[in-house]
Design a protein around this motif. Structure first.
Motif, PDB file in Angstrom:
ATOM      1  N   ARG A  71       3.084   5.948  -2.695  1.00 53.59           N
ATOM      2  CA  ARG A  71       4.295   6.716  -3.005  1.00 53.59           C
ATOM      3  C   ARG A  71       4.407   6.951  -4.514  1.00 53.59           C
ATOM      4  O   ARG A  71       4.813   8.017  -4.957  1.00 53.59           O
ATOM      5  N   MET A  96      -6.363  -0.766   5.995  1.00 50.11           N
ATOM      6  CA  MET A  96      -5.809  -1.833   6.848  1.00 50.11           C
ATOM      7  C   MET A  96      -6.766  -2.170   7.980  1.00 50.11           C
ATOM      8  O   MET A  96      -6.906  -3.334   8.357  1.00 50.11           O
ATOM      9  N   SER A  98       9.488  11.348   6.284  1.00 50.61           N
ATOM     10  CA  SER A  98       8.790  10.149   5.809  1.00 50.61           C
ATOM     11  C   SER A  98       8.785  10.047   4.293  1.00 50.61           C
ATOM     12  O   SER A  98       8.368   9.028   3.759  1.00 50.61           O
ATOM     13  N   TRP A 114       6.688  11.655   2.494  1.00 51.48           N
ATOM     14  CA  TRP A 114       5.233  11.453   2.370  1.00 51.48           C
ATOM     15  C   TRP A 114       4.592  12.840   2.444  1.00 51.48           C
ATOM     16  O   TRP A 114       4.856  13.568   3.408  1.00 51.48           O
ATOM     17  N   ASP A 151      -5.764   7.002   4.318  1.00 51.87           N
ATOM     18  CA  ASP A 151      -6.347   5.993   3.416  1.00 51.87           C
ATOM     19  C   ASP A 151      -5.835   4.599   3.744  1.00 51.87           C
ATOM     20  O   ASP A 151      -6.591   3.635   3.794  1.00 51.87           O
ATOM     21  N   ILE A 152      -4.522   4.506   3.947  1.00 53.74           N
ATOM     22  CA  ILE A 152      -3.909   3.198   4.202  1.00 53.74           C
ATOM     23  C   ILE A 152      -4.354   2.664   5.558  1.00 53.74           C
ATOM     24  O   ILE A 152      -4.712   1.496   5.687  1.00 53.74           O
ATOM     25  N   PHE A 157       7.142   3.448   9.287  1.00 53.28           N
ATOM     26  CA  PHE A 157       6.044   4.199   8.694  1.00 53.28           C
ATOM     27  C   PHE A 157       4.978   3.228   8.184  1.00 53.28           C
ATOM     28  O   PHE A 157       5.285   2.322   7.407  1.00 53.28           O
ATOM     29  N   VAL A 158       3.751   3.394   8.640  1.00 50.80           N
ATOM     30  CA  VAL A 158       2.652   2.508   8.234  1.00 50.80           C
ATOM     31  C   VAL A 158       1.859   3.121   7.083  1.00 50.80           C
ATOM     32  O   VAL A 158       1.515   2.443   6.109  1.00 50.80           O
ATOM     33  N   GLY A 159       1.559   4.426   7.180  1.00 54.33           N
ATOM     34  CA  GLY A 159       0.823   5.066   6.098  1.00 54.33           C
ATOM     35  C   GLY A 159       0.032   6.255   6.586  1.00 54.33           C
ATOM     36  O   GLY A 159       0.124   6.664   7.744  1.00 54.33           O
ATOM     37  N   ASN A 177       2.009   9.624  -5.318  1.00 52.32           N
ATOM     38  CA  ASN A 177       2.502  10.893  -4.782  1.00 52.32           C
ATOM     39  C   ASN A 177       3.590  11.485  -5.669  1.00 52.32           C
ATOM     40  O   ASN A 177       3.668  12.711  -5.835  1.00 52.32           O
ATOM     41  N   ARG A 220       0.818  -1.222   0.000  1.00 52.33           N
ATOM     42  CA  ARG A 220       0.000   0.000   0.000  1.00 52.33           C
ATOM     43  C   ARG A 220       0.849   1.267   0.000  1.00 52.33           C
ATOM     44  O   ARG A 220       0.556   2.222  -0.711  1.00 52.33           O
ATOM     45  N   VAL A 221       1.873   1.240   0.842  1.00 53.42           N
ATOM     46  CA  VAL A 221       2.713   2.439   0.937  1.00 53.42           C
ATOM     47  C   VAL A 221       3.429   2.681  -0.390  1.00 53.42           C
ATOM     48  O   VAL A 221       3.494   3.808  -0.877  1.00 53.42           O
TER      49      VAL A 221
END
Lengths: 89, 128
Positions: free
Chosen positions: A63, B110, B86, B88, B105-106, B100-102, A66, A58-59
């Motif tokens: 990314r 999850m 991050s 991000w 949305d993530i 870092f998990v998110g 992004n 997911r990350v």
């Protein structure tokens, strides 16, 4: 579709060759919230189905998006809700 | 069971910009080292100032995991610093045991898939 939404669509299509791409302008739902602008195009929900996401977590998927939309995210887009899937998920 | 960590900017040194970046980076790294679950968010856990931060707090509260909330609106260097740290671009950001998990949305996905609860259990952060 507004100019920002059109830019998001174009960039995602070029970068990800999506099987399915849906872009919804949610800006009206955020009236009076921080980041809301007159004329909308500040809050979007984007759903993308692309082979490019296969094998990515997911990350990593977010990314990727992004990166593609870095210009929009650092400019006019205050919030982007994202659903990124690979085909068949 | 939430706590809020305050960022105390240090005074300007010979090169203020680099000192500030360094102070922010150190603050973030120290916070992550000291706390198993950290949420960088807008507003405080008791009073989020953004819908996405509010939703993420609700999910963490629902799962009953103790976490530390860091309000990035308290300081603009921190707000930019966590994005760089991050790699991000958005807030909120959830970290579990330094990883870092998110973002919202993530975390939501999850949670809906049961994966977040599994993660917290595996890490011994909630009762199995």
């Amino acid at each position: 579709m507004g100019a920002v939404a059109e830019a998001i669509r174009r960039k995602l299509e070029i970068a990800l060759n999506p099987q399915r791409l849906e872009i919804v302008d949610d800006s009206d739902k955020h009236h009076g919230h921080s980041g809301h602008r007159e004329g909308g195009e500040s809050h979007f929900t984007v759903s993308v189905v692309s082979e490019a996401f296969a094998g990515l977590n997911r990350v990593q998927r977010q990314r990727r998006i992004n990166e593609v939309l870095a210009e929009e995210l650092s400019g006019p887009v205050h919030a982007l809700s994202l659903k990124a899937s690979a085909p068949g998920e | 069971m939430t706590d809020v960590t305050q960022f105390e900017p240090t005074g300007p040194g010979p090169d203020e910009a680099i000192d500030t970046q360094h102070a922010v980076h150190t603050f973030i790294a120290d916070t992550l080292q000291a706390n198993p679950v950290v949420l960088f968010m807008k507003g405080e856990p008791e009073q989020p100032r953004c819908g996405f931060s509010a939703l993420t707090v609700q999910i963490l509260d629902h799962l009953g995991v103790p976490f530390v909330g860091v309000d990035v609106l308290q300081n603009d260097d921190l707000r930019q610093g966590i994005k760089a740290f991050s790699d991000w671009p958005t807030i909120p950001q959830l970290y579990v045991n330094g990883e870092f998990v998110g973002g919202c949305d993530i975390v939501k996905e999850m949670f809906q898939a049961g994966e977040l609860k599994t993660l917290f259990k595996q890490q011994g952060l909630i009762e199995a």
